[in-house]
Scaffold this motif. Structure first.
Motif: not given
Length: 591
Positions: A241-259
């Motif tokens: 679940e943690a990995l999926e959350q991070q994948q969502i971050l990288n896919q939908d919020y590409r300009n965020s420092r968390s992505a």
């Protein structure tokens, strides 16, 4: 060709045709230049704003009438009055939007002044004043809006500190709106800052994604905790679940420092670790079991445990290739397996080593030769069969190699040493070599002679402290007893009380030599039976500062010293690697 047809082909007619052609071309060029000049003049001459210019369409006054008109004069006076009121209000502590209203009125009046010019072209002074008023207004309004924007940003930061992200984002969006108003509507303001606007928008994005990032981090932390509690299935689910959350971050919020890609990689590596956790723990249990069995010399358990661990570890490496730490664990298992397999051979080596040492202590050369040959043969086989065994460091390979290579010389060395070992008074169990180590003994042990003045019976010289220590280590193998350089306490105890008058009879000094070393034991021994403790060559002392100290001491003086100096028992600090033709050593043995 048209002109040639018109005027014929005679030379004068051709010239006339050319002139007419050139004239028409020149006329076209002149027209083009005229239009270009008109465009440039209309573009770069000062103009009134469109709304002001349109006002003149219905008011065709000449310039002199416009300047002297009562209405223009009243407008100018009104502008000056408003400016004076504005300057006075700036000193008031309650100044604020009311001051800006004064500026707005002054700007409107100045525009009225310009409209009364009755022409499209405005006076430069009036335009300059209008620009100055607009500059002041933009600067003041920009500063006022910036202060509000900054306050809202600080309040948003405080809300983030309390993890109230929704409230923080609302406040920061208001701050962004104000900064955007400054940038678009007040271009002359020094508070105009596109970079700050960009930074605040990035903050909004970061705060919008922070709850997702925190959730992913918490899930990863929970996964590691569950794995440590051996709840492997729950740990895998949490990490997935943690990995999926991070994948969502990288896919939908590409300009965020968390992505970032590096953060995603960390989660992928963590997922692999959690997926491997159960098998890794089982392998570690087998390794620990093998280590405990190795300590009790239980060879069967060591071999069984390491074999099972190796099989599981190879499966892990096949499932998760590229993880170097897993390859290192496999190498560790191989070392343990070799260590277990070598236990019986190691036991034989230990027995032969003790047999060899006891034969040396008893000077039983026949037993020594047989035991050291077996020890050397078993050690060589051990190194070939079990090169990665942890027991390699305990088989004393350098010792047996040296003893086996010096089998024929060792009896003579034992005779030379045993005949000249003398007890030291007050030092129980300590024997000190009667004289300085002579070159014959040094060469027999070390197979080299560094001395400056070479003579088998002269003390070895030009030997540095490190080489003297190496000599004692090899002699310790031969004697099978602890050997070292003497301490200062041992040296002083062996020297005893020395009278100035005795120096000439017990020491070689500058007063009875030509400053060259002499054979050992050719001067009288002292009352305790030791020769050359003073004079001949100075002697290295042991150091308590480790294997390679920064400074060491040579004691007792040499043939270059006077009797008076020798009577003071000189000590000279030196470096361990230093060579000097007036420095040698002797050794002590502990029973």
């Amino acid at each position: 060709m048209k002109y040639l047809y018109k005027y014929g082909t005679r030379s004068n007619e051709i010239r006339r045709a050319k002139k007419e052609l050139y004239f028409r071309l020149a006329l076209v060029v002149a027209v083009l230049v005229f239009f270009v000049l008109m465009v440039l003049i209309s573009r770069f001459r000062p103009r009134l704003p469109e709304e002001q210019a349109s006002a003149f369409e219905d008011r065709p006054l000449d310039a002199q009438q416009a300047v002297n008109s009562p209405q223009m004069m009243r407008s100018r006076a009104e502008v000056e009055t408003l400016l004076e009121q504005y300057e006075a209000s700036k000193t008031s502590p309650s100044s604020g939007l009311a001051d800006l209203q004064l500026l707005e009125q002054a700007i409107e009046q100045q525009r009225s002044v310009i409209r009364y010019r009755g022409s499209e072209i405005a006076a430069k002074d009036d335009l300059d004043l209008l620009e100055e008023l607009l500059q002041t207004y933009d600067e003041e309004m920009g500063g006022f809006l910036f202060a509000q924007s900054k306050r809202l940003e600080e309040e948003a930061e405080a809300e983030v500190g309390q993890q109230n992200y929704e409230s923080a984002i609302e406040l920061l969006n208001k701050a962004i709106k104000l900064q955007n108003e400054i940038n678009e509507q007040h271009p002359r303001s020094s508070a105009r800052n596109p970079a700050r606007l960009h930074q605040m928008r990035n903050k909004v994005l970061a705060w919008e994604t922070q709850p997702l990032a925190d959730r992913a981090d918490q899930l990863k932390e929970d996964a590691y905790r569950l794995a440590s509690e051996r709840r492997y299935e729950e740990a895998k689910a949490s990490m997935q679940e943690a990995l999926e959350q991070q994948q969502i971050l990288n896919q939908d919020y590409r300009n965020s420092r968390s992505a970032s890609l590096s953060r995603l990689k960390q989660f992928e590596e963590a997922w692999e670790e959690i997926a491997m956790a159960e098998d890794v723990d089982k392998v570690q249990e087998l390794i620990d079991q093998a280590r405990r069995a190795l300590e009790t010399s239980d060879q069967e358990i060591v071999l069984n445990a390491t074999e099972a661990a190796a099989i599981m570890q190879r499966r892990l490496i096949a499932r998760f290739p590229g993880r170097t730490e897993q390859t290192e664990i496999l190498q560790e298992i191989a070392r343990l397996r070799d260590s277990g397999a070598s236990l019986s051979s190691f036991a034989n080596i230990t027995t032969l080593r003790e047999l060899t040492r006891e034969a040396l202590r008893q000077k039983d050369m026949e037993t020594f030769r047989s035991a050291v040959a077996d020890w050397f043969r078993e050690t060589s086989s051990f190194l070939l069969r079990f090169p990665s065994s942890d027991l390699v460091s305990q088989i004393n390979a350098p010792e047996v190699t040296y003893l086996h290579g010096r089998i024929e010389e060792i009896p003579a060395i034992l005779d030379m040493v045993d005949a000249d070992l003398v007890p030291v008074p007050g030092q129980e169990g300590v024997l000190l070599f009667r004289s300085e180590v002579h070159q014959a003994l040094y060469t027999s042990v070390m197979e080299e002679n560094p001395s400056n003045l070479q003579n088998p019976q002269n003390p070895v010289d030009s030997v540095n402290w490190t080489e003297a220590v190496d000599f004692t280590r090899k002699l310790e193998w031969i004697l099978a007893r602890p050997v070292s350089l003497p301490t200062r306490e041992i040296f002083v105890s062996a020297l005893g009380q020395v009278e100035r008058s005795e120096i000439a009879t017990i020491a070689w000094s500058s007063q009875n030599t030509n400053r060259e070393t002499q054979p050992v034991k050719t001067r009288s021994a002292n009352d305790l039976g030791f020769h050359d403790l003073l004079g001949n060559v100075a002697e290295w002392l042991a150091s308590d500062s480790g294997e390679l100290p920064e400074r060491v001491v040579a004691i007792g003086g040499a043939v270059r010293d006077s009797d008076a100096r020798l009577a003071r028992v000189p000590e000279e600090p030196r470096q361990p690697g230093e060579r000097n033709r007036f420095v040698g050593f002797r050794f002590m043995v502990r029973n």
